[in-house]
Design a protein around this motif. Sequence first.
Motif, PDB file in Angstrom:
ATOM      1  N   PRO A  19       0.813  -1.225   0.000  1.00  0.00           N
ATOM      2  CA  PRO A  19       0.000   0.000   0.000  1.00  0.00           C
ATOM      3  C   PRO A  19       0.844   1.271   0.000  1.00  0.00           C
ATOM      4  O   PRO A  19       0.548   2.204  -0.758  1.00  0.00           O
ATOM      5  CB  PRO A  19      -0.831  -0.122   1.279  1.00  0.00           C
ATOM      6  N   ARG A  20       1.882   1.329   0.794  1.00  0.00           N
ATOM      7  CA  ARG A  20       2.716   2.536   0.841  1.00  0.00           C
ATOM      8  C   ARG A  20       3.342   2.792  -0.526  1.00  0.00           C
ATOM      9  O   ARG A  20       3.328   3.914  -1.035  1.00  0.00           O
ATOM     10  CB  ARG A  20       3.806   2.391   1.899  1.00  0.00           C
ATOM     11  N   GLU A  21       3.891   1.753  -1.143  1.00  0.00           N
ATOM     12  CA  GLU A  21       4.532   1.913  -2.444  1.00  0.00           C
ATOM     13  C   GLU A  21       3.522   2.269  -3.529  1.00  0.00           C
ATOM     14  O   GLU A  21       3.795   3.100  -4.396  1.00  0.00           O
ATOM     15  CB  GLU A  21       5.291   0.638  -2.803  1.00  0.00           C
ATOM     16  N   MET A  22       2.355   1.650  -3.493  1.00  0.00           N
ATOM     17  CA  MET A  22       1.340   1.904  -4.526  1.00  0.00           C
ATOM     18  C   MET A  22       0.729   3.300  -4.392  1.00  0.00           C
ATOM     19  O   MET A  22       0.501   3.973  -5.396  1.00  0.00           O
ATOM     20  CB  MET A  22       0.235   0.850  -4.475  1.00  0.00           C
ATOM     21  N   VAL A  23       0.473   3.746  -3.166  1.00  0.00           N
ATOM     22  CA  VAL A  23      -0.060   5.096  -2.967  1.00  0.00           C
ATOM     23  C   VAL A  23       0.979   6.124  -3.420  1.00  0.00           C
ATOM     24  O   VAL A  23       0.655   7.091  -4.112  1.00  0.00           O
ATOM     25  CB  VAL A  23      -0.494   5.320  -1.498  1.00  0.00           C
ATOM     26  N   ALA A  24       2.242   5.896  -3.074  1.00  0.00           N
ATOM     27  CA  ALA A  24       3.316   6.817  -3.486  1.00  0.00           C
ATOM     28  C   ALA A  24       3.436   6.883  -5.007  1.00  0.00           C
ATOM     29  O   ALA A  24       3.797   7.924  -5.564  1.00  0.00           O
ATOM     30  CB  ALA A  24       4.641   6.396  -2.860  1.00  0.00           C
ATOM     31  N   ALA A  25       3.132   5.784  -5.689  1.00  0.00           N
ATOM     32  CA  ALA A  25       3.239   5.739  -7.158  1.00  0.00           C
ATOM     33  C   ALA A  25       1.945   6.182  -7.847  1.00  0.00           C
ATOM     34  O   ALA A  25       1.830   6.077  -9.062  1.00  0.00           O
ATOM     35  CB  ALA A  25       3.602   4.326  -7.599  1.00  0.00           C
ATOM     36  N   GLY A  26       0.954   6.644  -7.089  1.00  0.00           N
ATOM     37  CA  GLY A  26      -0.299   7.119  -7.685  1.00  0.00           C
ATOM     38  C   GLY A  26      -1.352   6.033  -7.846  1.00  0.00           C
ATOM     39  O   GLY A  26      -2.250   6.158  -8.669  1.00  0.00           O
ATOM     40  N   ARG A  27      -1.245   4.970  -7.075  1.00  0.00           N
ATOM     41  CA  ARG A  27      -2.189   3.838  -7.096  1.00  0.00           C
ATOM     42  C   ARG A  27      -2.334   3.225  -8.492  1.00  0.00           C
ATOM     43  O   ARG A  27      -3.420   3.107  -9.035  1.00  0.00           O
ATOM     44  CB  ARG A  27      -3.553   4.240  -6.544  1.00  0.00           C
ATOM     45  N   PRO A  28      -1.239   2.783  -9.098  1.00  0.00           N
ATOM     46  CA  PRO A  28      -1.328   2.183 -10.440  1.00  0.00           C
ATOM     47  C   PRO A  28      -1.957   0.788 -10.391  1.00  0.00           C
ATOM     48  O   PRO A  28      -2.018   0.149  -9.342  1.00  0.00           O
ATOM     49  CB  PRO A  28       0.139   2.062 -10.857  1.00  0.00           C
ATOM     50  N   TRP A  29      -2.414   0.338 -11.548  1.00  0.00           N
ATOM     51  CA  TRP A  29      -2.844  -1.049 -11.682  1.00  0.00           C
ATOM     52  C   TRP A  29      -1.596  -1.911 -11.595  1.00  0.00           C
ATOM     53  O   TRP A  29      -0.524  -1.516 -12.053  1.00  0.00           O
ATOM     54  CB  TRP A  29      -3.527  -1.274 -13.032  1.00  0.00           C
ATOM     55  N   PHE A  30      -1.732  -3.105 -11.004  1.00  0.00           N
ATOM     56  CA  PHE A  30      -0.600  -4.020 -10.927  1.00  0.00           C
ATOM     57  C   PHE A  30      -1.040  -5.433 -11.265  1.00  0.00           C
ATOM     58  O   PHE A  30      -2.211  -5.776 -11.183  1.00  0.00           O
ATOM     59  CB  PHE A  30       0.084  -3.968  -9.553  1.00  0.00           C
ATOM     60  N   ARG A  31      -0.064  -6.221 -11.655  1.00  0.00           N
ATOM     61  CA  ARG A  31      -0.305  -7.606 -12.074  1.00  0.00           C
ATOM     62  C   ARG A  31       0.670  -8.497 -11.319  1.00  0.00           C
ATOM     63  O   ARG A  31       1.827  -8.150 -11.148  1.00  0.00           O
ATOM     64  CB  ARG A  31      -0.070  -7.698 -13.579  1.00  0.00           C
ATOM     65  N   ILE A  32       0.196  -9.643 -10.845  1.00  0.00           N
ATOM     66  CA  ILE A  32       1.071 -10.652 -10.257  1.00  0.00           C
ATOM     67  C   ILE A  32       1.647 -11.447 -11.438  1.00  0.00           C
ATOM     68  O   ILE A  32       0.891 -11.973 -12.256  1.00  0.00           O
ATOM     69  CB  ILE A  32       0.301 -11.598  -9.311  1.00  0.00           C
TER      70      ILE A  32
ATOM     71  N   TYR B 146      -4.871  -5.563 -10.773  1.00  0.00           N
ATOM     72  CA  TYR B 146      -5.474  -5.124  -9.516  1.00  0.00           C
ATOM     73  C   TYR B 146      -5.063  -3.683  -9.230  1.00  0.00           C
ATOM     74  O   TYR B 146      -4.039  -3.205  -9.698  1.00  0.00           O
ATOM     75  CB  TYR B 146      -4.986  -6.005  -8.357  1.00  0.00           C
ATOM     76  N   ARG B 147      -5.879  -3.005  -8.394  1.00  0.00           N
ATOM     77  CA  ARG B 147      -5.540  -1.641  -7.958  1.00  0.00           C
ATOM     78  C   ARG B 147      -6.167  -1.417  -6.587  1.00  0.00           C
ATOM     79  O   ARG B 147      -7.347  -1.722  -6.380  1.00  0.00           O
ATOM     80  CB  ARG B 147      -6.068  -0.609  -8.954  1.00  0.00           C
ATOM     81  N   TYR B 148      -5.387  -0.862  -5.655  1.00  0.00           N
ATOM     82  CA  TYR B 148      -5.939  -0.517  -4.346  1.00  0.00           C
ATOM     83  C   TYR B 148      -6.944   0.612  -4.521  1.00  0.00           C
ATOM     84  O   TYR B 148      -6.637   1.627  -5.137  1.00  0.00           O
ATOM     85  CB  TYR B 148      -4.830  -0.096  -3.382  1.00  0.00           C
ATOM     86  N   ASP B 149      -8.147   0.449  -3.966  1.00  0.00           N
ATOM     87  CA  ASP B 149      -9.186   1.466  -4.110  1.00  0.00           C
ATOM     88  C   ASP B 149      -9.033   2.620  -3.128  1.00  0.00           C
ATOM     89  O   ASP B 149      -9.479   3.720  -3.404  1.00  0.00           O
ATOM     90  CB  ASP B 149     -10.577   0.844  -3.941  1.00  0.00           C
ATOM     91  N   ASP B 150      -8.437   2.359  -1.983  1.00  0.00           N
ATOM     92  CA  ASP B 150      -8.311   3.435  -1.003  1.00  0.00           C
ATOM     93  C   ASP B 150      -6.911   4.036  -1.054  1.00  0.00           C
ATOM     94  O   ASP B 150      -6.017   3.513  -1.695  1.00  0.00           O
ATOM     95  CB  ASP B 150      -8.650   2.941   0.412  1.00  0.00           C
ATOM     96  N   SER B 151      -6.739   5.141  -0.359  1.00  0.00           N
ATOM     97  CA  SER B 151      -5.438   5.812  -0.370  1.00  0.00           C
ATOM     98  C   SER B 151      -4.676   5.566   0.924  1.00  0.00           C
ATOM     99  O   SER B 151      -3.708   6.259   1.213  1.00  0.00           O
ATOM    100  CB  SER B 151      -5.622   7.306  -0.629  1.00  0.00           C
ATOM    101  N   SER B 152      -5.093   4.580   1.704  1.00  0.00           N
ATOM    102  CA  SER B 152      -4.399   4.250   2.942  1.00  0.00           C
ATOM    103  C   SER B 152      -3.050   3.617   2.618  1.00  0.00           C
ATOM    104  O   SER B 152      -2.961   2.723   1.786  1.00  0.00           O
ATOM    105  CB  SER B 152      -5.238   3.275   3.773  1.00  0.00           C
ATOM    106  N   ASP B 153      -2.028   4.097   3.289  1.00  0.00           N
ATOM    107  CA  ASP B 153      -0.705   3.518   3.070  1.00  0.00           C
ATOM    108  C   ASP B 153      -0.244   2.745   4.305  1.00  0.00           C
ATOM    109  O   ASP B 153       0.941   2.655   4.592  1.00  0.00           O
ATOM    110  CB  ASP B 153       0.311   4.584   2.663  1.00  0.00           C
TER     111      ASP B 153
ATOM    112  N   ALA C   7       1.321  -7.051   1.936  1.00  0.00           N
ATOM    113  CA  ALA C   7       1.811  -7.306   0.587  1.00  0.00           C
ATOM    114  C   ALA C   7       0.908  -8.343  -0.060  1.00  0.00           C
ATOM    115  O   ALA C   7       0.410  -9.264   0.606  1.00  0.00           O
ATOM    116  CB  ALA C   7       3.253  -7.801   0.598  1.00  0.00           C
ATOM    117  N   SER C   8       0.692  -8.194  -1.352  1.00  0.00           N
ATOM    118  CA  SER C   8      -0.135  -9.144  -2.104  1.00  0.00           C
ATOM    119  C   SER C   8       0.619 -10.441  -2.319  1.00  0.00           C
ATOM    120  O   SER C   8       1.759 -10.436  -2.761  1.00  0.00           O
ATOM    121  CB  SER C   8      -0.513  -8.550  -3.463  1.00  0.00           C
ATOM    122  N   CYS C   9      -0.035 -11.533  -1.979  1.00  0.00           N
ATOM    123  CA  CYS C   9       0.537 -12.857  -2.210  1.00  0.00           C
ATOM    124  C   CYS C   9       0.179 -13.328  -3.610  1.00  0.00           C
ATOM    125  O   CYS C   9      -0.912 -13.018  -4.113  1.00  0.00           O
ATOM    126  CB  CYS C   9      -0.024 -13.864  -1.206  1.00  0.00           C
ATOM    127  N   GLY C  10       1.050 -14.107  -4.208  1.00  0.00           N
ATOM    128  CA  GLY C  10       0.807 -14.632  -5.539  1.00  0.00           C
ATOM    129  C   GLY C  10       0.695 -16.138  -5.542  1.00  0.00           C
ATOM    130  O   GLY C  10       1.070 -16.827  -4.589  1.00  0.00           O
TER     131      GLY C  10
END
Length: 179
Positions: free
Chosen positions: A77-90, A161-168, A173-176
């Motif tokens: 969450p911290r990394e994704m919020v800092a990057a602007g909440r981008p979509w990510f793929r496992i 996937y994309r985090y919907d909230d802005s909580s960091d 961490a997302s498990c794969g």
Amino acid sequence: MIQKSSDGNELQAKTELYNCLMDLLIACRKAKQETTTKISVPLPVDCVNAVDLTQRWRKDHNGTNISYKENTHHCDPREMVAAGRPWFRIAGQAGNRMLDRCVPVKSCGTYVPLWSNATMPATVGMIKSIDVYGHWKSICTFFKREVSVMRCSNAVHDLIYRYDDSSDSCDFASCGMDA
């Protein structure tokens, strides 16, 4: 009007015409089979631009606390919020989709491993909000976060996937897994 052949045989002229037309028809069918056109549907733009999470430590390690440094626990969450909440793929060594079952605390390179058993969207380009859970204090659903998920193709594992909230908040961490 059908012309008679040089020897005056009308039946022979019709037969020759028929054979000629059949040869042309067969040639057209063969050409069509050899030049089949593939129509590809373009991927949604978000699928093309998604960030790939490929780290080996994301794959379910059943509580073995896999990290790249001792006592380091990853924080998506911290990394994704800092990057602007981008979509990510496992992807890659992390597997090819988010884990669909609870794993022990300190799995997947973090204190709170994230997983979801939600039904994923069935239609390409469809975005669906799902619940993602974090295991903590022996409760598989102790933490709940909302995440958007989109299907990028008809392949069962082609999801972003994309985090919907802005909580960091951390340490999540997302498990794969491999689908």
